[in-house]
Design a protein around this motif. Structure first.
Motif, PDB file in Angstrom:
ATOM      1  N   ALA A  33       0.832  -1.204   0.000  1.00  0.00           N
ATOM      2  CA  ALA A  33       0.000   0.000   0.000  1.00  0.00           C
ATOM      3  C   ALA A  33       0.867   1.255   0.000  1.00  0.00           C
ATOM      4  N   VAL A  34       1.909   1.232   0.802  1.00  0.00           N
ATOM      5  CA  VAL A  34       2.828   2.381   0.833  1.00  0.00           C
ATOM      6  C   VAL A  34       3.522   2.533  -0.523  1.00  0.00           C
ATOM      7  N   GLY A  35       3.949   1.437  -1.104  1.00  0.00           N
ATOM      8  CA  GLY A  35       4.574   1.485  -2.424  1.00  0.00           C
ATOM      9  C   GLY A  35       3.640   2.079  -3.473  1.00  0.00           C
ATOM     10  N   HIS A  36       2.380   1.722  -3.399  1.00  0.00           N
ATOM     11  CA  HIS A  36       1.386   2.264  -4.327  1.00  0.00           C
ATOM     12  C   HIS A  36       1.224   3.770  -4.116  1.00  0.00           C
ATOM     13  N   ARG A  37       1.168   4.197  -2.857  1.00  0.00           N
ATOM     14  CA  ARG A  37       1.045   5.636  -2.563  1.00  0.00           C
ATOM     15  C   ARG A  37       2.283   6.396  -3.023  1.00  0.00           C
ATOM     16  N   VAL A  38       3.452   5.792  -2.874  1.00  0.00           N
ATOM     17  CA  VAL A  38       4.693   6.431  -3.336  1.00  0.00           C
ATOM     18  C   VAL A  38       4.657   6.592  -4.857  1.00  0.00           C
ATOM     19  N   THR A  39       4.222   5.561  -5.553  1.00  0.00           N
ATOM     20  CA  THR A  39       4.124   5.633  -7.014  1.00  0.00           C
ATOM     21  C   THR A  39       3.150   6.730  -7.433  1.00  0.00           C
ATOM     22  N   GLN A  40       2.017   6.814  -6.766  1.00  0.00           N
ATOM     23  CA  GLN A  40       1.047   7.866  -7.067  1.00  0.00           C
ATOM     24  C   GLN A  40       1.647   9.244  -6.805  1.00  0.00           C
ATOM     25  N   ALA A  41       2.353   9.393  -5.699  1.00  0.00           N
ATOM     26  CA  ALA A  41       2.962  10.679  -5.365  1.00  0.00           C
ATOM     27  C   ALA A  41       4.019  11.062  -6.397  1.00  0.00           C
ATOM     28  N   GLN A  42       4.804  10.099  -6.850  1.00  0.00           N
ATOM     29  CA  GLN A  42       5.824  10.379  -7.864  1.00  0.00           C
ATOM     30  C   GLN A  42       5.182  10.783  -9.187  1.00  0.00           C
ATOM     31  N   THR A  43       4.097  10.128  -9.545  1.00  0.00           N
ATOM     32  CA  THR A  43       3.374  10.481 -10.771  1.00  0.00           C
ATOM     33  C   THR A  43       2.823  11.896 -10.677  1.00  0.00           C
ATOM     34  N   GLN A  44       2.248  12.219  -9.528  1.00  0.00           N
ATOM     35  CA  GLN A  44       1.715  13.566  -9.319  1.00  0.00           C
ATOM     36  C   GLN A  44       2.841  14.599  -9.340  1.00  0.00           C
ATOM     37  N   ARG A  45       3.972  14.273  -8.716  1.00  0.00           N
ATOM     38  CA  ARG A  45       5.127  15.175  -8.720  1.00  0.00           C
ATOM     39  C   ARG A  45       5.604  15.441 -10.135  1.00  0.00           C
ATOM     40  N   ASP A  46       5.692  14.387 -10.945  1.00  0.00           N
ATOM     41  CA  ASP A  46       6.136  14.533 -12.325  1.00  0.00           C
ATOM     42  C   ASP A  46       5.172  15.411 -13.123  1.00  0.00           C
ATOM     43  N   ALA A  47       3.878  15.218 -12.904  1.00  0.00           N
ATOM     44  CA  ALA A  47       2.873  16.034 -13.593  1.00  0.00           C
ATOM     45  C   ALA A  47       2.994  17.496 -13.181  1.00  0.00           C
ATOM     46  N   LEU A  48       3.216  17.741 -11.894  1.00  0.00           N
ATOM     47  CA  LEU A  48       3.370  19.114 -11.407  1.00  0.00           C
ATOM     48  C   LEU A  48       4.648  19.756 -11.953  1.00  0.00           C
ATOM     49  N   ARG A  49       5.706  18.980 -12.051  1.00  0.00           N
ATOM     50  CA  ARG A  49       6.954  19.512 -12.628  1.00  0.00           C
ATOM     51  C   ARG A  49       6.748  19.894 -14.092  1.00  0.00           C
ATOM     52  N   ALA A  50       6.026  19.069 -14.832  1.00  0.00           N
ATOM     53  CA  ALA A  50       5.754  19.374 -16.239  1.00  0.00           C
ATOM     54  C   ALA A  50       4.890  20.625 -16.355  1.00  0.00           C
ATOM     55  N   GLU A  51       3.905  20.737 -15.483  1.00  0.00           N
ATOM     56  CA  GLU A  51       3.044  21.931 -15.491  1.00  0.00           C
ATOM     57  C   GLU A  51       3.845  23.181 -15.136  1.00  0.00           C
ATOM     58  N   LEU A  52       4.738  23.061 -14.174  1.00  0.00           N
ATOM     59  CA  LEU A  52       5.584  24.190 -13.789  1.00  0.00           C
ATOM     60  C   LEU A  52       6.484  24.614 -14.948  1.00  0.00           C
ATOM     61  N   ALA A  53       7.044  23.657 -15.664  1.00  0.00           N
ATOM     62  CA  ALA A  53       7.892  23.978 -16.808  1.00  0.00           C
ATOM     63  C   ALA A  53       7.085  24.707 -17.879  1.00  0.00           C
ATOM     64  N   GLU A  54       5.849  24.276 -18.083  1.00  0.00           N
ATOM     65  CA  GLU A  54       4.978  24.930 -19.065  1.00  0.00           C
ATOM     66  C   GLU A  54       4.661  26.367 -18.638  1.00  0.00           C
ATOM     67  N   VAL A  55       4.364  26.561 -17.373  1.00  0.00           N
ATOM     68  CA  VAL A  55       4.069  27.901 -16.858  1.00  0.00           C
ATOM     69  C   VAL A  55       5.308  28.790 -16.949  1.00  0.00           C
ATOM     70  N   ASP A  56       6.467  28.240 -16.614  1.00  0.00           N
ATOM     71  CA  ASP A  56       7.723  29.007 -16.725  1.00  0.00           C
ATOM     72  C   ASP A  56       7.963  29.446 -18.170  1.00  0.00           C
ATOM     73  N   ALA A  57       7.701  28.552 -19.127  1.00  0.00           N
ATOM     74  CA  ALA A  57       7.900  28.885 -20.539  1.00  0.00           C
ATOM     75  C   ALA A  57       6.937  29.988 -20.977  1.00  0.00           C
ATOM     76  N   ARG A  58       5.683  29.898 -20.537  1.00  0.00           N
ATOM     77  CA  ARG A  58       4.710  30.937 -20.881  1.00  0.00           C
ATOM     78  C   ARG A  58       5.078  32.262 -20.238  1.00  0.00           C
ATOM     79  N   LEU A  59       5.548  32.212 -19.019  1.00  0.00           N
ATOM     80  CA  LEU A  59       5.964  33.432 -18.320  1.00  0.00           C
ATOM     81  C   LEU A  59       7.165  34.059 -19.018  1.00  0.00           C
ATOM     82  N   ALA A  60       8.117  33.252 -19.418  1.00  0.00           N
ATOM     83  CA  ALA A  60       9.292  33.769 -20.124  1.00  0.00           C
ATOM     84  C   ALA A  60       8.889  34.406 -21.450  1.00  0.00           C
ATOM     85  N   ALA A  61       7.911  33.810 -22.118  1.00  0.00           N
ATOM     86  CA  ALA A  61       7.458  34.338 -23.402  1.00  0.00           C
ATOM     87  C   ALA A  61       6.783  35.698 -23.252  1.00  0.00           C
TER      88      ALA A  61
END
Length: 99
Positions: A33-61
């Motif tokens: 169960a903990v392993g599953h929660r860790v995997t979910q958290a990592q997936t969410q972290r990766d999605a947030l990092r991608a969203e942050l990169a997109e926002v940074d690119a739009r802000l730079a533009a």
């Protein structure tokens, strides 16, 4: 009255082994169960990092937008004032009186 079974080392070892097996099963289930929660958290972290990169690119533009807008307004104002005809002449006259 029910007769008590005799206490033997074999019986004690079997009971301990059974409790140990149950404990291990509980621990494995919890670990999965903990392993599953860790995997979910990592997936969410990766999605947030991608969203942050997109926002940074739009802000730079758009970072130069205020400067570009001010330059366009100044250019338009200059062209209106130097045209010397129509409303531009009237606005230049009013602006000159205010100074």
């Amino acid at each position: 009255m029910a007769r008590l079974e005799p206490l033997t080392w074999t019986r004690v070892a079997a009971q301990l082994r059974g409790k140990r097996d149950e404990s291990l099963l509980v621990e494995r289930t919890e670990a999965e169960a903990v392993g599953h929660r860790v995997t979910q958290a990592q997936t969410q972290r990766d999605a947030l990092r991608a969203e942050l990169a997109e926002v940074d690119a739009r802000l730079a533009a758009t970072a130069k937008a205020p400067t570009a807008y001010a330059a366009l307004v100044a250019d338009r104002e200059h062209r209106l004032l130097t045209a010397g005809t129509g409303p531009a002449a009237q606005l230049a006259d009013i602006a000159g009186r205010r100074r």
